[in-house]
Design a protein around this motif. Sequence first.
Motif, PDB file in Angstrom:
ATOM      1  N   ILE A   2       0.907  -0.933   0.227  1.00 12.68           N
ATOM      2  CA  ILE A   2       0.052   0.082  -0.059  1.00 12.68           C
ATOM      3  C   ILE A   2       1.002   1.363   0.167  1.00 12.68           C
ATOM      4  CG2 ILE A   2      -1.891  -1.121   1.362  1.00 12.68           C
ATOM      5  CD1 ILE A   2      -0.954   0.359   4.131  1.00 12.68           C
ATOM      6  N   THR A  14      -3.794   3.998  -1.651  1.00 11.97           N
ATOM      7  CA  THR A  14      -3.775   2.795  -2.556  1.00 11.97           C
ATOM      8  C   THR A  14      -2.736   1.671  -2.817  1.00 11.97           C
ATOM      9  OG1 THR A  14      -3.265   5.179  -3.749  1.00 11.97           O
ATOM     10  CG2 THR A  14      -2.443   2.988  -5.178  1.00 11.97           C
ATOM     11  N   VAL A  15      -3.540   0.477  -2.781  1.00 12.15           N
ATOM     12  CA  VAL A  15      -3.447  -0.708  -2.897  1.00 12.15           C
ATOM     13  C   VAL A  15      -2.947  -1.248  -4.103  1.00 12.15           C
ATOM     14  CG1 VAL A  15      -3.996  -2.859  -2.353  1.00 12.15           C
ATOM     15  CG2 VAL A  15      -5.059  -1.461  -1.117  1.00 12.15           C
ATOM     16  N   TYR A  16      -1.927  -1.927  -4.154  1.00 13.83           N
ATOM     17  CA  TYR A  16      -0.948  -2.800  -5.080  1.00 13.83           C
ATOM     18  C   TYR A  16      -1.119  -4.595  -4.942  1.00 13.83           C
ATOM     19  CZ  TYR A  16      -0.175   1.841  -7.023  1.00 13.83           C
ATOM     20  OH  TYR A  16      -0.046   3.745  -6.863  1.00 13.83           O
ATOM     21  N   ALA A  17      -1.128  -5.051  -5.898  1.00 14.35           N
ATOM     22  CA  ALA A  17      -1.148  -6.174  -5.894  1.00 14.35           C
ATOM     23  C   ALA A  17      -2.008  -7.100  -4.416  1.00 14.35           C
ATOM     24  CB  ALA A  17       0.007  -7.108  -5.651  1.00 14.35           C
ATOM     25  N   GLU A  18      -1.588  -7.475  -3.687  1.00 16.53           N
ATOM     26  CA  GLU A  18      -2.597  -9.146  -2.966  1.00 16.53           C
ATOM     27  C   GLU A  18      -2.382  -7.498  -1.765  1.00 16.53           C
ATOM     28  OE1 GLU A  18      -2.586 -13.134  -0.628  1.00 16.53           O
ATOM     29  OE2 GLU A  18      -0.989 -11.952  -0.265  1.00 16.53           O
ATOM     30  N   ASP A  23      -0.026  -4.547   5.533  1.00 20.93           N
ATOM     31  CA  ASP A  23      -0.705  -2.810   5.034  1.00 20.93           C
ATOM     32  C   ASP A  23      -2.060  -2.305   5.674  1.00 20.93           C
ATOM     33  OD1 ASP A  23       1.422  -3.806   2.305  1.00 20.93           O
ATOM     34  OD2 ASP A  23      -0.160  -5.249   2.017  1.00 20.93           O
ATOM     35  N   ASP A  46      -8.381   3.670  -3.435  1.00 22.99           N
ATOM     36  CA  ASP A  46      -7.711   3.159  -4.705  1.00 22.99           C
ATOM     37  C   ASP A  46      -7.598   1.674  -5.431  1.00 22.99           C
ATOM     38  OD1 ASP A  46      -7.363   2.927  -7.236  1.00 22.99           O
ATOM     39  OD2 ASP A  46      -5.997   4.810  -7.427  1.00 22.99           O
ATOM     40  N   ARG A  48      -7.978  -0.250  -7.918  1.00 27.75           N
ATOM     41  CA  ARG A  48      -8.095  -0.178  -9.238  1.00 27.75           C
ATOM     42  C   ARG A  48      -6.759  -1.456  -9.593  1.00 27.75           C
ATOM     43  NH1 ARG A  48      -7.870   4.900 -11.551  1.00 27.75           N
ATOM     44  NH2 ARG A  48      -6.639   5.170 -10.291  1.00 27.75           N
ATOM     45  N   GLU A  49      -5.649  -1.707  -8.795  1.00 28.27           N
ATOM     46  CA  GLU A  49      -4.877  -2.399  -8.740  1.00 28.27           C
ATOM     47  C   GLU A  49      -4.650  -3.783  -7.370  1.00 28.27           C
ATOM     48  OE1 GLU A  49      -2.729  -1.933 -11.727  1.00 28.27           O
ATOM     49  OE2 GLU A  49      -4.007  -0.487 -11.782  1.00 28.27           O
ATOM     50  N   MET A  50      -5.547  -3.638  -7.058  1.00 24.53           N
ATOM     51  CA  MET A  50      -5.398  -4.570  -5.862  1.00 24.53           C
ATOM     52  C   MET A  50      -6.124  -5.763  -6.690  1.00 24.53           C
ATOM     53  SD  MET A  50      -7.519  -5.227  -2.338  1.00 24.53           S
ATOM     54  CE  MET A  50      -9.270  -5.372  -2.768  1.00 24.53           C
ATOM     55  N   THR A  79     -12.933   1.691  -7.367  1.00 24.75           N
ATOM     56  CA  THR A  79     -13.011  -0.269  -7.721  1.00 24.75           C
ATOM     57  C   THR A  79     -13.323  -0.577  -9.074  1.00 24.75           C
ATOM     58  OG1 THR A  79     -12.469  -2.304  -7.493  1.00 24.75           O
ATOM     59  CG2 THR A  79     -14.384  -1.097  -7.175  1.00 24.75           C
TER      60      THR A  79
END
Length: 119
Positions: A2, A14-18, A23, A46, A48-50, A79
Motif C-alpha cells: 500500500i 492505494t493498494v497494489y497486488a495483495e 498493510d 484506490d 483498482r490495482e488490488m 474500483t
Amino acid sequence: MIVIEQQPKRVEVTVYAEFTLADYKEFENAVNFAIQFEGPVDLWFDLREMADFTLDVAWEDIVFARAHANDFSRIAVLTHSQWVAWSAWLSQIFVHAEMRVFDEEVEARAWLAEEEGLA
C-alpha cells in the motif's frame, strides 16, 4: 503493498497486488494518527490495482470499522471490481460515514471536494 498519503482531514490509500494484514496495520496507524489530531476524516481507497486480500484483512476490517464507527465523514472507494464494491457496501453496515463506490478517479475526487467546499 500500500501507499498512504496524509492530506488535511483525509487519508488516501492505494493498494497494489495483495492487501496483507501488515498493510492493513499500516493503514490503521495512519488513520488513528489522523483521527487523534484532526477528528473525523475522509478516506480515499484506490483499489483498482488490488489483486487480492487475505482473510485476516477482511476480519481486521470488520473489527476496525466497528471500533471507528463515528470517526469518518466520507469514504470514497475507487474500483472496477463488482466484488470489491459489494464488500465496501457490506463494511458500511458498521460505519456511520457516507460511502460511495466510483469507477473514475475524477468523480471520486470531485465528490470528496464537495464536502470541503472546493468543488
